[in-house]
Design a protein around this motif. Structure first.
Motif, PDB file in Angstrom:
ATOM      1  N   ALA A  75     -46.043  10.474 101.757  1.00  0.00           N
ATOM      2  CA  ALA A  75     -46.228  10.450 102.663  1.00  0.00           C
ATOM      3  C   ALA A  75     -46.323  12.938 102.741  1.00  0.00           C
ATOM      4  N   VAL A  76     -47.233  13.603 103.679  1.00  0.00           N
ATOM      5  CA  VAL A  76     -46.797  14.571 103.850  1.00  0.00           C
ATOM      6  C   VAL A  76     -46.738  14.863 105.256  1.00  0.00           C
ATOM      7  N   VAL A  77     -46.067  16.100 104.908  1.00  0.00           N
ATOM      8  CA  VAL A  77     -45.514  16.855 106.795  1.00  0.00           C
ATOM      9  C   VAL A  77     -45.992  18.055 106.618  1.00  0.00           C
ATOM     10  N   ALA A  78     -46.963  18.868 106.815  1.00  0.00           N
ATOM     11  CA  ALA A  78     -47.533  20.070 107.108  1.00  0.00           C
ATOM     12  C   ALA A  78     -46.873  20.849 108.710  1.00  0.00           C
ATOM     13  N   GLU A  79     -47.165  22.625 107.923  1.00  0.00           N
ATOM     14  CA  GLU A  79     -46.758  23.398 109.026  1.00  0.00           C
ATOM     15  C   GLU A  79     -48.073  23.635 109.834  1.00  0.00           C
ATOM     16  N   VAL A  80     -49.138  23.965 109.115  1.00  0.00           N
ATOM     17  CA  VAL A  80     -50.421  24.228 109.746  1.00  0.00           C
ATOM     18  C   VAL A  80     -51.148  23.213 108.510  1.00  0.00           C
ATOM     19  N   GLY A  81     -52.209  23.748 109.026  1.00  0.00           N
ATOM     20  CA  GLY A  81     -53.676  22.572 108.748  1.00  0.00           C
ATOM     21  C   GLY A  81     -54.101  21.751 109.646  1.00  0.00           C
ATOM     22  N   SER A  82     -55.434  21.011 109.088  1.00  0.00           N
ATOM     23  CA  SER A  82     -56.105  20.599 110.092  1.00  0.00           C
ATOM     24  C   SER A  82     -57.118  18.955 108.765  1.00  0.00           C
ATOM     25  N   SER A  83     -57.319  18.267 110.752  1.00  0.00           N
ATOM     26  CA  SER A  83     -58.154  17.118 109.889  1.00  0.00           C
ATOM     27  C   SER A  83     -58.972  17.206 108.860  1.00  0.00           C
ATOM     28  N   ALA A  84     -59.572  18.021 108.675  1.00  0.00           N
ATOM     29  CA  ALA A  84     -61.160  18.818 108.369  1.00  0.00           C
ATOM     30  C   ALA A  84     -60.721  19.489 106.768  1.00  0.00           C
ATOM     31  N   GLY A  85     -59.384  19.520 106.838  1.00  0.00           N
ATOM     32  CA  GLY A  85     -59.075  20.148 105.417  1.00  0.00           C
ATOM     33  C   GLY A  85     -59.322  18.916 103.678  1.00  0.00           C
ATOM     34  N   HIS A  86     -60.344  19.506 103.251  1.00  0.00           N
ATOM     35  CA  HIS A  86     -60.181  18.886 101.422  1.00  0.00           C
ATOM     36  C   HIS A  86     -58.953  18.019 101.103  1.00  0.00           C
ATOM     37  N   PHE A  87     -57.993  18.047 101.834  1.00  0.00           N
ATOM     38  CA  PHE A  87     -56.237  17.182 101.314  1.00  0.00           C
ATOM     39  C   PHE A  87     -56.680  16.850 102.109  1.00  0.00           C
ATOM     40  N   ALA A  88     -57.315  16.693 103.506  1.00  0.00           N
ATOM     41  CA  ALA A  88     -56.595  15.897 104.456  1.00  0.00           C
ATOM     42  C   ALA A  88     -57.842  14.881 104.080  1.00  0.00           C
ATOM     43  N   SER A  89     -58.841  15.169 103.190  1.00  0.00           N
ATOM     44  CA  SER A  89     -60.010  13.972 103.312  1.00  0.00           C
ATOM     45  C   SER A  89     -59.224  13.434 101.720  1.00  0.00           C
ATOM     46  N   VAL A  90     -58.712  13.216 101.006  1.00  0.00           N
ATOM     47  CA  VAL A  90     -57.636  12.985 100.036  1.00  0.00           C
ATOM     48  C   VAL A  90     -56.631  12.137 101.188  1.00  0.00           C
ATOM     49  N   ALA A  91     -56.316  12.563 101.073  1.00  0.00           N
ATOM     50  CA  ALA A  91     -54.859  11.625 101.773  1.00  0.00           C
ATOM     51  C   ALA A  91     -55.450  10.174 102.591  1.00  0.00           C
ATOM     52  N   ARG A  92     -56.568  10.807 103.366  1.00  0.00           N
ATOM     53  CA  ARG A  92     -57.390   9.373 104.593  1.00  0.00           C
ATOM     54  C   ARG A  92     -58.032   8.687 103.479  1.00  0.00           C
ATOM     55  N   GLU A  93     -58.345   8.863 102.008  1.00  0.00           N
ATOM     56  CA  GLU A  93     -58.850   7.557 100.805  1.00  0.00           C
ATOM     57  C   GLU A  93     -57.641   6.971 100.559  1.00  0.00           C
ATOM     58  N   PHE A  94     -56.890   8.019 100.001  1.00  0.00           N
ATOM     59  CA  PHE A  94     -55.334   7.391  99.035  1.00  0.00           C
ATOM     60  C   PHE A  94     -54.502   6.663  99.852  1.00  0.00           C
ATOM     61  N   GLY A  95     -55.166   6.662 101.302  1.00  0.00           N
ATOM     62  CA  GLY A  95     -53.813   6.415 102.169  1.00  0.00           C
ATOM     63  C   GLY A  95     -52.806   6.764 102.374  1.00  0.00           C
ATOM     64  N   ILE A  96     -52.777   8.584 102.031  1.00  0.00           N
ATOM     65  CA  ILE A  96     -51.095   8.776 102.252  1.00  0.00           C
ATOM     66  C   ILE A  96     -50.494   9.766 103.549  1.00  0.00           C
ATOM     67  N   PRO A  97     -49.699   8.739 104.999  1.00  0.00           N
ATOM     68  CA  PRO A  97     -49.840   9.050 105.988  1.00  0.00           C
ATOM     69  C   PRO A  97     -49.723  11.515 106.154  1.00  0.00           C
ATOM     70  N   THR A  98     -50.739  11.237 106.685  1.00  0.00           N
ATOM     71  CA  THR A  98     -50.277  12.743 106.903  1.00  0.00           C
ATOM     72  C   THR A  98     -49.897  13.645 108.056  1.00  0.00           C
ATOM     73  N   ILE A  99     -49.112  14.701 107.996  1.00  0.00           N
ATOM     74  CA  ILE A  99     -49.193  14.767 109.697  1.00  0.00           C
ATOM     75  C   ILE A  99     -49.496  16.873 109.163  1.00  0.00           C
ATOM     76  N   VAL A 100     -50.114  17.503 110.341  1.00  0.00           N
ATOM     77  CA  VAL A 100     -50.646  18.555 109.726  1.00  0.00           C
ATOM     78  C   VAL A 100     -49.613  18.655 111.456  1.00  0.00           C
ATOM     79  N   ASN A 101     -49.446  20.808 111.402  1.00  0.00           N
ATOM     80  CA  ASN A 101     -49.662  21.355 112.805  1.00  0.00           C
ATOM     81  C   ASN A 101     -48.385  21.347 113.814  1.00  0.00           C
ATOM     82  N   ALA A 102     -47.002  20.620 112.524  1.00  0.00           N
ATOM     83  CA  ALA A 102     -46.263  19.984 112.781  1.00  0.00           C
ATOM     84  C   ALA A 102     -44.905  21.183 112.662  1.00  0.00           C
ATOM     85  N   ARG A 103     -44.779  21.625 113.991  1.00  0.00           N
ATOM     86  CA  ARG A 103     -43.953  23.325 113.939  1.00  0.00           C
ATOM     87  C   ARG A 103     -42.609  23.313 113.138  1.00  0.00           C
TER      88      ARG A 103
END
Length: 856
Positions: free
Chosen positions: A506-534
């Motif tokens: 899994a990935v937890v990030a302080e900034v980012g967007s579901s529109a980012g390139h890695f977010a696309s990769v994470a969805r394809e590979f089923g890697i739970p990813t949270i962004v904008n987690a302060r």
């Protein structure tokens, strides 16, 4: 040639039978070595297939090439042992080899022109020629009349021409066959070698001419010198496999620098992250040839990404989202900026239903003098959205049009030029978790979770649930040291993180967007990813176990087992991949075993249906030929003797020096008291231990699995074909022990010279299904390790080595090995889980040698 060889054989058989036996024994030893190698390679291939290990397909091709060669050499050795017999095996080996190589090797694509195609030409609609990104743009422009950048494509045929012209096929294949994507060092070494070779190569003259001609066609449309963007457009890119952000884009390129930029994009096909992405997706290297887009560089005042359905929303929601940033879109797709977000209802006309302000502080812009630079936003930009509502509504109309045309949700990149020209930069399928209507939508509710909440309020970039240990990284160079099963805690999510997808839970990030390139990769590979987690870098300590529920934006302390076991947890992408489908077909010709009964009517060369059948047939016939009891000449020259060992096991022994007591040369049968081979006696001391139950069966029906399982003995006294055998001397023993469907090969020296002493052992096979055979293999591995062996286990195949030791220690270890082999001959039938493995291992070491619930 065959008649000449037969004449030589029978001449020696009559006048010098000792030479024939010596030659046969040498061929037999060679055959056994090739048999060992073939089984090792087959086990490695099975492990890749059954354990779904991601490797480049060149690894499969390399291992198969070695495997097929070993099988071919086994056949050659058998034909030396049995001249004039079994020659049909060569034809069957070639047949299976042809089948497998046909499946392994994709049809080579053409390296003939065209090498460059304008985006407005009809050939630009052919994905196999121009790649996915360019073909999608051509469809949007030519069919839907949407504005796209002016440009052309350097085709996949140009790529094949480039590779062939520079003779790079072998270098690429050799490096990929050695690649271990779980090793950062291996990834770096292989990537560097291939990328360097591509960057140092020469673009063929005919490709250069095509690029020059296409560029001249573009220049005729412009009234001024224009900078260029050189972008990847590999076959398969921006399709089911997005390859989002994995290949290089070179911006602000002058006309004289196109060739160098072209080679940079070609080389990025072999970057660490692109290699990991492709291999984990189950694609062969040749399935993703690289085309390259050459388009005008647009100086954007705003850019962004539009998704025509919100991630994780229900299909009935009927909304799309538009993510916008000031300047170029690089900071957005690299996951380094929090964009403004418009949500629009997909109505006619569309309507904006919500707006979220950006949190951007800087922008990337194109400066005519300085190129690409980073500027701090001014107060006006900070206070307002990058695009007005009218532009968002136009984009929403485009999104609905594109979604309807392509037939599924789209992930769209766009930009707004300083002259307010809105331009479509790319469109591709958007991948989100499977969406169902409300009635059957997958819902996982965890209202009773007692674990402490460490993070909440983050936004979902890729849904799913996973657990692992937290690993913080603040620099991309730290990625190589991220261990398997990590929960990555980071400030942002750049596309380069794809190099570690096989190691991330899994990935937890302080900034980012579901529109980012890695977010696309994470969805394809089923890697739970949270962004904008302060403040997650502060909230999540290093090295603790956590559970990430990305859909709720929550991180819990510890492993919440109910969540991890739920159907909402991450999936295995390789299960239904092209890689596994093709490998499954290949394995059917490698590992399938039909010839299980040497006495069966189908136990012939014509009965072989796979390489494994050939291996089994060759081994059986070689053993039979080496121990021909009816051959009087063999008996006269120290031939085999039947050994009575007091258990229901048919056993033959050949002495090569000091293994028998004196005075038995004329006997065809011997007792254990006639044996003077120290290692054989030690092994049989354990094998005949009084606490091992052998039962009364002396043979069984190989056609009946149930009878095999319950027989207790595994050898038929009616046929020498089923016999175990040994070649012995006073200090040496080489044994082939056969317990029904599994086999043991043991080679050992047990003498006074400690430095020469050793035990080598191989165990494979069984009558149960693969999982139970692997459980028994796990049990055996555990015991062998406790006895001091170095153990290698692949699937149900075990190799064990015991190093140098004194004579008494070797003899004691052989005694324990004998007990182990006797106690476990049917264990694959009743082992059910790993807990039983550990329990039985403890009990064996305490002296328990019978584990079945039924007395034999």
């Amino acid at each position: 040639m065959q008649i000449k060889n037969l004449f030589k054989y029978w001449t020696l058989q009559i006048f010098n039978p000792g030479a024939v036996i010596k030659d046969k024994y040498a061929s037999f030893q060679s055959l056994l070595e090739k048999d060992k190698h073939a089984h090792e390679l087959m086990a490695e291939l099975e492990e890749i297939y059954y354990d779904q290990v991601p490797v480049d397909f060149n690894v499969i091709e390399d291992k198969y090439g070695q495997f097929s060669s070993a099988v071919g050499h086994m056949i050659a050795d058998l034909l030396k042992i049995c001249p004039g017999k079994y020659t049909a095996l060569n034809a069957f080996h070639k047949k299976f080899d042809d089948y497998v190589r046909f499946m392994l090797v994709s049809e080579r694509e053409s390296a003939e022109p065209p090498y460059a195609v304008a985006l407005d030409h009809r050939q630009a609609l052919d994905e196999s020629l121009v790649g996915g990104k360019a073909a999608n743009l051509a469809r949007a422009s030519q069919t839907l009349q949407l504005p796209v950048p002016a440009g052309f494509v350097i085709t996949t045929r140009a790529f094949h021409r480039f590779i062939t012209f520079n003779d790079l096929d072998g270098l690429i294949a050799d490096n990929l066959s050695r690649l271990d994507i779980h090793s950062g060092a291996s990834l770096a070494t292989v990537s560097d070698a291939i990328c360097r070779a591509i960057r140092e190569a020469t673009v063929p003259g005919d490709v250069v001419d095509a690029i020059t001609g296409a560029l001249a066609g573009l220049q005729a449309q412009w009234d001024h010198t224009t900078r260029l963007a050189i972008r990847s457009s590999a076959k398969g890119e921006d399709s089911k496999t997005s390859f989002a952000g994995q290949y290089q884009t070179v911006l602000n390129v002058g006309e004289t620098d196109i060739l160098n930029a072209y080679k940079q994009v070609l080389a990025s096909k072999y970057s660490p992250s692109a290699l990991v992405y492709r291999i984990n997706y189950g694609l062969a290297d040749r399935e993703a040839p690289m085309a390259v887009l050459v388009v005008e560089m647009i100086a954007a005042k705003a850019s962004g990404v539009m998704v025509t359905r919100e991630p994780n929303e229900e299909a009935t929601a009927n909304r799309l989202s538009i993510h916008a940033v000031w300047g170029l879109g690089q900071l957005l797709v690299d996951g380094k900026s929090v964009p403004a977000v418009y949500q629009a209802a997909k109505t006619d006309p569309p309507a904006i239903v919500s707006k979220r302000p950006h949190q951007q502080v800087e922008q990337r812009v194109f400066d005519s003098d300085q190129g690409l630079v980073t500027h701090i936003l001014d107060d006006a930009q900070i206070a307002q959205a990058p695009i007005p509502v009218s532009t968002a509504l136009t984009l929403a109309e485009w999104g609905m049009l594109l979604e309807n045309h392509f037939g599924h949700t789209q992930d769209v990149e766009w930009c707004l030029a300083h002259d307010n020209r809105l331009v479509l930069l790319q469109t591709r399928p958007f991948f989100a978790e499977p969406v169902r209507q409300t009635a059957d939508r997958l819902v996982c509710s965890f209202e009773t979770v007692e674990n402490a909440v460490l993070v909440s309020g983050g936004q979902t970039a890729a849904a799913g649930i996973a657990a692992g240990k937290t690993v913080k990284i603040r620099d991309i160079d730290d990625l190589a040291n991220v261990p398997d099963g990590s929960v990555l805690v980071t400030h942002s999510i750049p596309p380069e993180f794809a190099a570690a997808v096989n190691r991330l839970h899994a990935v937890v990030a302080e900034v980012g967007s579901s529109a980012g390139h890695f977010a696309s990769v994470a969805r394809e590979f089923g890697i739970p990813t949270i962004v904008n987690a302060r403040d997650v870098l502060t909230a999540l300590p290093e090295g603790i176990d956590v559970t990430v529920d990305a859909e709720s934006g929550t991180v819990y302390r510890g492993v919440v087992q109910a969540m991890v076991d739920s159907p909402c947890a991450r999936r295995n992408l390789l299960v239904d991949s092209p890689f596994m489908s093709r490998l499954g077909a290949v394995m059917s010709f490698i590992a399938t075993l039909e010839l299980v009964d040497p006495s069966g009517a189908n136990f012939t060369p014509q009965g072989c249906r796979s390489h494994h059948d050939i291996i089994r047939f060759v081994h059986e016939k070689a053993v039979a030929a080496m121990f021909q009891l009816s051959d009087i000449r063999l008996r006269r020259i120290g031939g085999s003797k039947k050994l009575n060992i007091g258990i229901p096991m048919l056993f033959y022994v050949i002495d090569v020096g000091g293994g028998f007591a004196g005075g038995i040369s004329g006997q065809s049968r011997v007792e254990l008291t006639d044996i003077e081979s120290g290692p054989l006696l030690a092994l049989f001391s354990g094998l005949t231990h009084p606490d091992i139950q052998w039962g009364t069966f002396s043979h069984f029906d190989w056609a009946s699995h149930d009878k095999v399982a319950m027989s207790g003995g595994s050898i038929s006294p009616d046929s020498v074909m089923f016999a175990s055998h040994a070649i012995i001397s006073d200090i040496y023993a080489n044994l082939n022990l056969r317990f029904g469907y599994h086999f043991v090969v043991l080679d050992t020296v047990c003498g006074d010279k400690e430095a020469d002493n050793y035990i080598l052992l191989r165990f494979s096979g069984g009558g149960a299904d693969i999982e139970k055979r692997r459980l028994r293999a796990a049990f055996l591995s555990l015991i062998f390790k406790r006895l001091g062996f170095d153990v290698t286990r692949k699937s149900d195949l075990i190799d064990a080595k015991y190093g140098t030791a004194g004579k008494e220690k070797i003899a004691h270890t052989l005694d324990m090995v004998g007990r182990l082999l006797g106690a476990t001959r049917l264990m694959d039938m009743y082992l059910k889980n790993e807990t039983m493995v550990d329990t039985y291992a403890d009990e064996f070491m305490q002296g328990r040698y019978h584990f079945s619930s039924v007395d034999l």
